[in-house]
Design a protein around this motif. Structure first.
Motif, PDB file in Angstrom:
ATOM      1  N   PHE A   1       1.541   4.893   1.165  1.00  0.00           N
ATOM      2  CA  PHE A   1       1.139   5.768   2.269  1.00  0.00           C
ATOM      3  C   PHE A   1       1.297   7.247   1.890  1.00  0.00           C
TER       4      PHE A   1
ATOM      5  N   SER B   1      10.546   2.000   1.461  1.00  0.00           N
ATOM      6  CA  SER B   1      10.623   3.400   1.039  1.00  0.00           C
ATOM      7  C   SER B   1      11.630   3.552  -0.099  1.00  0.00           C
TER       8      SER B   1
ATOM      9  N   ALA C   1       5.876   3.582   1.745  1.00  0.00           N
ATOM     10  CA  ALA C   1       4.830   2.581   1.510  1.00  0.00           C
ATOM     11  C   ALA C   1       4.898   1.464   2.547  1.00  0.00           C
ATOM     12  N   GLU C   2       3.944   0.584   2.467  1.00  0.00           N
ATOM     13  CA  GLU C   2       3.771  -0.503   3.441  1.00  0.00           C
ATOM     14  C   GLU C   2       5.026  -1.371   3.586  1.00  0.00           C
TER      15      GLU C   2
ATOM     16  N   LYS D   1       0.841  -1.213   0.000  1.00  0.00           N
ATOM     17  CA  LYS D   1       0.000   0.000   0.000  1.00  0.00           C
ATOM     18  C   LYS D   1       0.870   1.255   0.000  1.00  0.00           C
TER      19      LYS D   1
ATOM     20  N   GLY E   1      -3.645   6.708  -0.220  1.00  0.00           N
ATOM     21  CA  GLY E   1      -2.405   7.390   0.127  1.00  0.00           C
ATOM     22  C   GLY E   1      -2.528   8.888  -0.104  1.00  0.00           C
TER      23      GLY E   1
END
Length: 342
Positions: free
Chosen positions: A147, A255, A251-252, A145, A228
Motif C-alpha cells: 500500500f 506492516s 501492506a495488505e 499487496k 502502491g
C-alpha cells in the motif's frame, strides 16, 4: 595454486582505502596498484606496498597485469574513468552512483557488453541482514499487496564533511545530495519495490548555502509501477549527528519498519500468521571520524566480484540496477530544475 584475481583501485579516499583493504584481505585476490591525484605520502597507503600512479592513464599504460579496476573517485569522474577501464579490457567495479546521468550509465553498460566485461555497481546496503530479510519477505509475497512505503533519511553533513578543499558539495563532481548521500536507499527501494512514476518533489537549502552547490533537503512522493505509493523524505541538515535512515512498509497483510542509523534494526514487524526470525548482526557503520556513513559491507562486494569472474555466482548488483538508480534520481532532480527554487 589457483591464480589470484588482480585488482587496482582508483581513488584513495576513505572508500577507496576500504576497497583496497578488502581486496588485500581476500585470499583469492591480489592488489597490484593504486591511483590517486594526491601525493602518495599524504594518503596513508604505504602499508599496501604496491605501486601508486597519479592518473588512470598512467596505470593503463603500465605493463601491470590487471583483471579488475575499482573506481572510488569523485562521482563526476565515474563515467569517464569507467569507459577507459572497459575500453582497456578490464572488468569494472564502480562505486555509487554509477554516473551522474542515465545516458552515461547506458554508455557504460553498452561498452561492457561490447567488450564482454562485467560492470559491478557498489550498493552495499543490500547485504545487511535486515535488508536481506525484507527482500525475502517481499519476494515470497508474505506482505501481500503493497500500500504505502515511506523512506526517511535524516543525516548530519556539516562543515566537518563539506570542506572547501573537498569534492563533496561541488555540483560537477558530487551531483547532489541524492547521488552522494542517499543513493543507497533509492537502490534498496528499487530492489524491493521496482520502478516509480508520477514523481512530485519539493526541495530546500536550509543550512548548506555556504557549503554546497545544491539542496540539502527534500520531500519526494511517487507511485510504484507495480502498485502502491511511496515517499522519500531526506535531509543533511540534522544538527551534530545522524538521526535515522528507515523504510516503513504498510501492506495488505502487515506492516514493517527497518531503521537505525544504518538500516540495521527491524524496529517493527507485525504480519499475519508470521513470526519474526532471529537475524544475524549487522556490520557496524563506516566511521569517518566526525561523521558516519552506511554499513561496512564492502567485503561482500569483493567476494561477489571473485565469485562472478570465477563463474561461481551471479552479480548481486548489476549495472542495469545501477542505471535505474541514476535514472530515478535524475527524474527527481528534473523537478528541481523546473521549480527553479534553488
Amino acid at each position: 595454486m589457483e591464480k589470484k584475481i588482480k585488482f587496482a583501485v582508483v581513488g584513495c579516499g576513505h572508500i577507496g582505502k576500504r576497497h583496497a583493504e578488502m581486496i588485500a584481505r581476500n585470499e583469492e585476490c591480489e592488489l597490484v596498484a593504486l591511483v590517486d591525484v594526491k601525493d602518495a605520502s599524504t594518503l596513508n597507503i604505504d602499508h599496501f606496498a604496491v605501486p601508486v600512479f597519479n592518473t588512470l592513464e598512467e596505470l593503463l599504460q603500465s605493463d601491470l597485469e590487471i583483471d579488475v579496476i575499482n573506481v572510488a573517485s569523485p562521482n563526476g569522474f565515474h563515467a569517464d574513468q569507467g569507459m577507459q577501464i572497459l575500453e582497456s579490457g578490464r572488468h569494472l567495479v564502480i562505486e555509487k552512483p554509477m554516473s551522474l546521468t542515465k545516458t552515461d550509465s547506458e554508455k557504460l553498460i553498452f561498452k561492457g557488453l561490447q567488450k564482454h566485461k562485467q560492470v559491478f555497481c557498489v550498493m552495499q546496503n543490500r547485504y545487511s541482514p535486515p535488508s536481506v530479510w525484507l527482500k525475502d519477505l517481499l519476494d515470497k509475497g508474505t506482505l501481500g499487496k503493497i500500500f504505502m512505503v515511506q523512506i526517511n533519511c535524516y543525516w548530519n553533513r556539516d562543515n566537518r564533511y563539506y570542506k572547501p578543499e573537498s569534492w563533496h558539495g561541488k555540483s560537477d563532481l558530487d551531483g547532489g545530495t541524492l547521488f552522494t548521500q542517499f543513493s543507497h536507499f533509492l537502490d534498496l527501494m528499487y530492489w524491493y519495490f521496482g520502478d516509480v512514476k508520477n514523481i512530485q518533489a519539493k526541495f530546500a537549502d536550509f543550512n548548506h548555502a555556504e557549503l554546497t552547490d545544491f539542496e540539502d533537503s527534500g520531500f519526494v512522493s511517487f507511485d510504484f509501477v507495480n502498485g502502491g505509493m511511496g515517499s522519500l523524505n531526506y535531509s543533511t541538515s540534522v544538527w551534530d549527528k545522524n538521526l535515522e535512515s528507515s523504510i516503513t512498509v504498510i501492506a495488505e497483510n502487515g506492516s514493517v519498519k527497518v531503521g537505525g542509523q544504518y538500516m540495521n534494526e527491524v524496529e517493527y514487524c507485525h504480519i499475519k500468521d508470521y513470526e519474526m526470525p532471529e537475524l544475524a548482526e549487522t556490520n557496524p557503520g563506516n566511521d569517518y571520524g566526525a561523521y558516519k556513513g552506511s554499513a561496512a559491507n564492502h567485503h561482500y562486494i569483493i567476494e561477489n566480484v571473485v565469485d562472478v569472474i570465477k563463474g561461481r555466482d551471479s552479480i548481486t548488483t548489476n549495472a542495469l540496477e545501477g542505471l535505474k538508480v541514476v535514472d530515478i534520481i535524475e527524474r527527481i532532480y528534473e523537478l528541481k530544475i523546473k521549480q527553479n527554487d534553488l
